[in-house]
Design an enzyme around this catalytic site. Structure first.
Site, PDB file in Angstrom:
ATOM      1  N   GLU A  84      69.333  68.817  88.045  1.00 43.42           N
ATOM      2  CA  GLU A  84      67.821  68.462  87.502  1.00 43.42           C
ATOM      3  C   GLU A  84      67.147  69.560  86.682  1.00 43.42           C
ATOM      4  O   GLU A  84      67.564  70.704  86.897  1.00 43.42           O
ATOM      5  CB  GLU A  84      66.789  68.044  88.642  1.00 43.42           C
ATOM      6  CG  GLU A  84      67.366  66.929  89.534  1.00 43.42           C
ATOM      7  CD  GLU A  84      66.485  66.661  90.733  1.00 43.42           C
ATOM      8  OE1 GLU A  84      66.656  65.374  91.156  1.00 43.42           O
ATOM      9  OE2 GLU A  84      65.774  67.317  91.196  1.00 43.42           O
ATOM     10  N   CYS A  97      62.279  73.630  82.036  1.00 36.43           N
ATOM     11  CA  CYS A  97      62.971  74.407  83.342  1.00 36.43           C
ATOM     12  C   CYS A  97      64.377  73.949  83.565  1.00 36.43           C
ATOM     13  O   CYS A  97      64.576  72.688  83.683  1.00 36.43           O
ATOM     14  CB  CYS A  97      62.124  73.771  84.576  1.00 36.43           C
ATOM     15  SG  CYS A  97      62.548  74.670  86.098  1.00 36.43           S
ATOM     16  N   CYS A 104      72.375  76.200  95.629  1.00 38.46           N
ATOM     17  CA  CYS A 104      71.824  77.520  95.791  1.00 38.46           C
ATOM     18  C   CYS A 104      72.284  77.960  97.254  1.00 38.46           C
ATOM     19  O   CYS A 104      71.986  77.457  98.318  1.00 38.46           O
ATOM     20  CB  CYS A 104      70.330  77.624  95.480  1.00 38.46           C
ATOM     21  SG  CYS A 104      69.805  79.448  95.521  1.00 38.46           S
ATOM     22  N   CYS A 108      66.153  79.991 100.910  1.00 41.94           N
ATOM     23  CA  CYS A 108      64.659  80.041 100.947  1.00 41.94           C
ATOM     24  C   CYS A 108      64.307  78.947 101.952  1.00 41.94           C
ATOM     25  O   CYS A 108      64.747  77.812 101.572  1.00 41.94           O
ATOM     26  CB  CYS A 108      63.839  80.357  99.690  1.00 41.94           C
ATOM     27  SG  CYS A 108      64.485  81.793  98.753  1.00 41.94           S
ATOM     28  N   CYS A 111      62.503  75.857 100.194  1.00 45.26           N
ATOM     29  CA  CYS A 111      62.907  75.225  98.792  1.00 45.26           C
ATOM     30  C   CYS A 111      64.023  74.187  99.052  1.00 45.26           C
ATOM     31  O   CYS A 111      64.901  74.323  99.854  1.00 45.26           O
ATOM     32  CB  CYS A 111      63.467  76.375  98.289  1.00 45.26           C
ATOM     33  SG  CYS A 111      64.227  75.917  96.353  1.00 45.26           S
ATOM     34  N   GLY A 156      69.134  77.178  91.635  1.00 42.88           N
ATOM     35  CA  GLY A 156      70.079  78.130  91.470  1.00 42.88           C
ATOM     36  C   GLY A 156      69.232  79.276  91.401  1.00 42.88           C
ATOM     37  O   GLY A 156      68.226  79.446  91.299  1.00 42.88           O
ATOM     38  N   GLU A 157      70.045  80.314  91.815  1.00 43.47           N
ATOM     39  CA  GLU A 157      69.507  81.811  91.761  1.00 43.47           C
ATOM     40  C   GLU A 157      70.255  82.503  90.431  1.00 43.47           C
ATOM     41  O   GLU A 157      71.353  82.737  90.416  1.00 43.47           O
ATOM     42  CB  GLU A 157      69.904  82.695  92.716  1.00 43.47           C
ATOM     43  CG  GLU A 157      69.628  84.046  92.776  1.00 43.47           C
ATOM     44  CD  GLU A 157      68.407  84.664  92.295  1.00 43.47           C
ATOM     45  OE1 GLU A 157      67.328  84.076  92.587  1.00 43.47           O
ATOM     46  OE2 GLU A 157      68.455  85.535  91.148  1.00 43.47           O
ATOM     47  N   SER A 188      63.819  83.533  86.537  1.00 37.56           N
ATOM     48  CA  SER A 188      63.036  83.746  87.815  1.00 37.56           C
ATOM     49  C   SER A 188      64.031  84.163  88.624  1.00 37.56           C
ATOM     50  O   SER A 188      65.087  83.574  89.035  1.00 37.56           O
ATOM     51  CB  SER A 188      62.292  82.554  88.180  1.00 37.56           C
ATOM     52  OG  SER A 188      61.639  82.618  89.213  1.00 37.56           O
ATOM     53  N   SER A 211      60.108  85.735  92.527  1.00 37.42           N
ATOM     54  CA  SER A 211      59.539  85.041  93.338  1.00 37.42           C
ATOM     55  C   SER A 211      59.386  85.886  94.541  1.00 37.42           C
ATOM     56  O   SER A 211      60.203  86.153  95.496  1.00 37.42           O
ATOM     57  CB  SER A 211      60.529  84.105  93.856  1.00 37.42           C
ATOM     58  OG  SER A 211      60.926  83.004  92.736  1.00 37.42           O
ATOM     59  N   LEU A 212      58.162  86.395  94.793  1.00 35.89           N
ATOM     60  CA  LEU A 212      57.643  87.378  95.807  1.00 35.89           C
ATOM     61  C   LEU A 212      57.330  86.630  97.257  1.00 35.89           C
ATOM     62  O   LEU A 212      57.746  86.881  98.087  1.00 35.89           O
ATOM     63  CB  LEU A 212      56.518  88.211  95.311  1.00 35.89           C
ATOM     64  CG  LEU A 212      56.384  89.468  95.939  1.00 35.89           C
ATOM     65  CD1 LEU A 212      57.528  90.436  95.880  1.00 35.89           C
ATOM     66  CD2 LEU A 212      55.009  90.328  95.390  1.00 35.89           C
ATOM     67  N   HIS A 213      56.326  85.963  97.097  1.00 35.70           N
ATOM     68  CA  HIS A 213      55.811  85.039  98.139  1.00 35.70           C
ATOM     69  C   HIS A 213      55.214  85.687  99.452  1.00 35.70           C
ATOM     70  O   HIS A 213      55.438  85.113 100.514  1.00 35.70           O
ATOM     71  CB  HIS A 213      57.091  83.830  98.404  1.00 35.70           C
ATOM     72  CG  HIS A 213      57.304  83.213  97.213  1.00 35.70           C
ATOM     73  ND1 HIS A 213      56.519  82.673  96.396  1.00 35.70           N
ATOM     74  CD2 HIS A 213      58.604  82.674  97.097  1.00 35.70           C
ATOM     75  CE1 HIS A 213      57.135  82.075  95.346  1.00 35.70           C
ATOM     76  NE2 HIS A 213      58.408  81.908  95.704  1.00 35.70           N
ATOM     77  N   ASN A 287      54.590  73.157  97.585  1.00 36.46           N
ATOM     78  CA  ASN A 287      55.161  71.650  97.215  1.00 36.46           C
ATOM     79  C   ASN A 287      55.860  71.307  98.407  1.00 36.46           C
ATOM     80  O   ASN A 287      56.922  71.953  98.806  1.00 36.46           O
ATOM     81  CB  ASN A 287      55.886  71.351  95.944  1.00 36.46           C
ATOM     82  CG  ASN A 287      55.194  71.636  94.850  1.00 36.46           C
ATOM     83  OD1 ASN A 287      53.839  71.345  94.683  1.00 36.46           O
ATOM     84  ND2 ASN A 287      55.613  72.489  93.909  1.00 36.46           N
ATOM     85  N   CYS A 330      57.893  72.682  91.307  1.00 37.17           N
ATOM     86  CA  CYS A 330      58.758  73.949  91.746  1.00 37.17           C
ATOM     87  C   CYS A 330      59.370  73.607  93.286  1.00 37.17           C
ATOM     88  O   CYS A 330      58.429  73.062  94.226  1.00 37.17           O
ATOM     89  CB  CYS A 330      57.740  75.007  91.975  1.00 37.17           C
ATOM     90  SG  CYS A 330      57.222  75.492  90.513  1.00 37.17           S
TER      91      CYS A 330
HETATM   92  N1  SAH Z   1      66.158  81.245  92.586  1.00 33.17           N
HETATM   93  C1  SAH Z   1      65.264  81.563  91.654  1.00 33.17           C
HETATM   94  C2  SAH Z   1      64.914  80.361  90.888  1.00 33.17           C
HETATM   95  C3  SAH Z   1      64.310  79.052  91.199  1.00 33.17           C
HETATM   96  S1  SAH Z   1      62.786  79.234  90.577  1.00 33.17           S
HETATM   97  C4  SAH Z   1      64.080  82.163  92.154  1.00 33.17           C
HETATM   98  O1  SAH Z   1      63.822  82.272  93.365  1.00 33.17           O
HETATM   99  O2  SAH Z   1      62.973  82.529  91.542  1.00 33.17           O
HETATM  100  C5  SAH Z   1      61.893  78.029  91.532  1.00 33.17           C
HETATM  101  C6  SAH Z   1      60.461  78.920  91.928  1.00 33.17           C
HETATM  102  O3  SAH Z   1      59.817  77.989  92.711  1.00 33.17           O
HETATM  103  C7  SAH Z   1      60.649  79.947  92.810  1.00 33.17           C
HETATM  104  O4  SAH Z   1      59.464  80.716  92.511  1.00 33.17           O
HETATM  105  C8  SAH Z   1      60.506  79.264  93.885  1.00 33.17           C
HETATM  106  O5  SAH Z   1      60.268  80.322  95.039  1.00 33.17           O
HETATM  107  C9  SAH Z   1      59.401  78.400  93.881  1.00 33.17           C
HETATM  108  N2  SAH Z   1      59.567  77.508  94.920  1.00 33.17           N
HETATM  109  C10 SAH Z   1      60.608  77.033  95.786  1.00 33.17           C
HETATM  110  N3  SAH Z   1      60.554  76.147  96.715  1.00 33.17           N
HETATM  111  C11 SAH Z   1      59.043  75.804  96.407  1.00 33.17           C
HETATM  112  C12 SAH Z   1      58.100  74.853  97.018  1.00 33.17           C
HETATM  113  N4  SAH Z   1      58.412  73.953  97.939  1.00 33.17           N
HETATM  114  N5  SAH Z   1      56.865  74.856  96.547  1.00 33.17           N
HETATM  115  C13 SAH Z   1      56.445  75.798  95.525  1.00 33.17           C
HETATM  116  N6  SAH Z   1      57.275  76.687  94.828  1.00 33.17           N
HETATM  117  C14 SAH Z   1      58.466  76.744  95.424  1.00 33.17           C
END
Ligand code: SAH
Length: 342
Positions: A84, A97, A104, A108, A111, A156-157, A188, A211-213, A287, A330
């Site tokens: 997608e 995007c 992937c 995480c 995701c 994907g990463e 990203s 993507s730190l989180h 999300n 996302c």
């Molecule tokens: N693998 C890469 C690219 C994916 S980007 C990465 O990790 O950066 C997708 C972005 O959406 C990343 O910042 C990811 O952490 C974030 N993301 C993933 N699941 C999410 C969710 N359920 N709600 C909000 N953001 C999310």
């Protein structure tokens, strides 16, 4: 596949078929305009027959339009795999995007893209195909691009598919092609540290998004398996290196998950170690993904978190969530949709 090739390589490909170089340019134009081979009127049938096996066969399988105007595209590839992509309209233009892998393997916990693991890498030409198909669908051409920015934030990463992703960046940013400047491309990553150094050393100038989180390793390890391999300190060190080489400010993505990383103490901790570093933090409310139990926060909590970061001297914004009603926000992108499920 022909979309994996630069103009020069297509001219060499034409030569390898005992055809003159101008045919290579015609192949290139056909691929860039995302035409089906039967729409390419400049090529005689015998040449079409020759290149048919190498001609791209990706298509837009389905399209969903959100009430906020965001469009989710479902792309299908020759082997039946599906990914997608999401087209978002901002004040400054259209951002696409796109996906870099089918599925992937990063795992995480928040995701949807990783639920079935990694199915396969996409080739550079399959990534380019997503851009070309959307450009055509939006009425664009080589001269009049309808896509201004790209974010490698679909499924994907990207740094787990380094060779193909960097080849794609070269193809899409080159002068003969769509010529999308690397400054307008965001890559990203969940933080594959050695590849961040390679990207810097190889002279790429894309915007690096991390993507730190989490504000410390312990919290990060709860939801991101990659945090077992690389610490936040190692990531920040690699980001500094990337900044020194490219002069590009680093973007950190921080998804707020209720009860996991959303406390004001976390904001303070994050603010303290990012202070003084040329960066920006995007706060995104989680999300929710139906297979996961993690819960989102309110927008008010996001604003409070951003304010606490600003107080520490770190610039932060709460990002708009686009396309949520079509599963295009996302972390909601999936590698496969079963017929009848959507
Ligand atoms: N693998 C890469 C690219 C994916 S980007 C990465 O990790 O950066 C997708 C972005 O959406 C990343 O910042 C990811 O952490 C974030 N993301 C993933 N699941 C999410 C969710 N359920 N709600 C909000 N953001 C999310």
């Amino acid at each position: 596949m022909l979309s994996d090739l630069s103009l020069l390589e297509m001219q060499e490909y034409a030569k390898s078929l005992n055809l003159p170089a101008f045919r290579g340019k015609q192949f290139f134009d056909a691929v860039i305009s995302a035409k089906n081979l039967d729409e390419v009127s400049v090529l005689p049938q015998n040449i079409k027959d020759l290149i048919e096996k190498d001609y791209p066969k990706y298509t837009i399988e389905r399209k969903f339009t959100s009430k906020d105007g965001t469009i989710k595209y479902v792309f299908a590839f020759a082997d039946g795999n599906i990914v997608e992509g999401v087209l978002m309209n901002y004040k400054y233009g259209n951002t696409l995007c796109l996906s870099t892998q089918v599925g992937c393997r990063m795992g995480c916990k928040f995701c949807a893209s990783t639920l079935k693991g990694l199915i396969r890498n996409l080739s550079a030409g399959e990534m380019l195909g997503q851009v070309l198909l959307v450009n055509r669908d939006q009425g664009g051409s080589l001269k009049e691009r309808k896509i201004t920015n790209l974010v490698l934030m679909g499924s994907g990463e990207p740094l787990d598919n380094y060779i193909e992703v960097t080849k794609f960046i070269q193809l899409v940013s080159c002068k003969d092609g769509l010529n999308i400047s690397q400054r307008n491309i965001s890559l990203s990553t969940c933080g594959l540290v050695p590849k961040i150094y390679t990207l810097a050393d190889e002279g790429f100038g894309v915007t690096l998004t991390i993507s730190l989180h989490a504000s410390n390793d312990k919290i990060r390890q709860q939801s991101m398996p990659v945090a077992q391999s690389y610490s936040i300190d190692e990531i920040i060190k690699a980001c500094k290196y990337y900044f020194d080489k490219t002069g590009r400010r680093i973007i950190f993505e921080y998804t707020l998950i209720k009860g996991v990383n959303n406390s004001l103490a976390s904001a303070k901790e994050l603010g303290q170690f990012l202070k003084g570093f040329p960066c920006h933090v995007n706060i995104i409310p989680l999300n929710e993904v139906k297979e996961r139990s993690l819960k989102s926060t309110t927008r008010e909590e996001c604003y409070a978190f951003a304010k606490a970061l600003e107080k520490e001297g770190v610039s932060a914004t709460v990002r708009r969530t686009l396309g949520e009603d079509i599963g295009g926000a996302c972390g909601q992108l999936r590698n496969q949709i079963l017929k009848g499920e959507v």
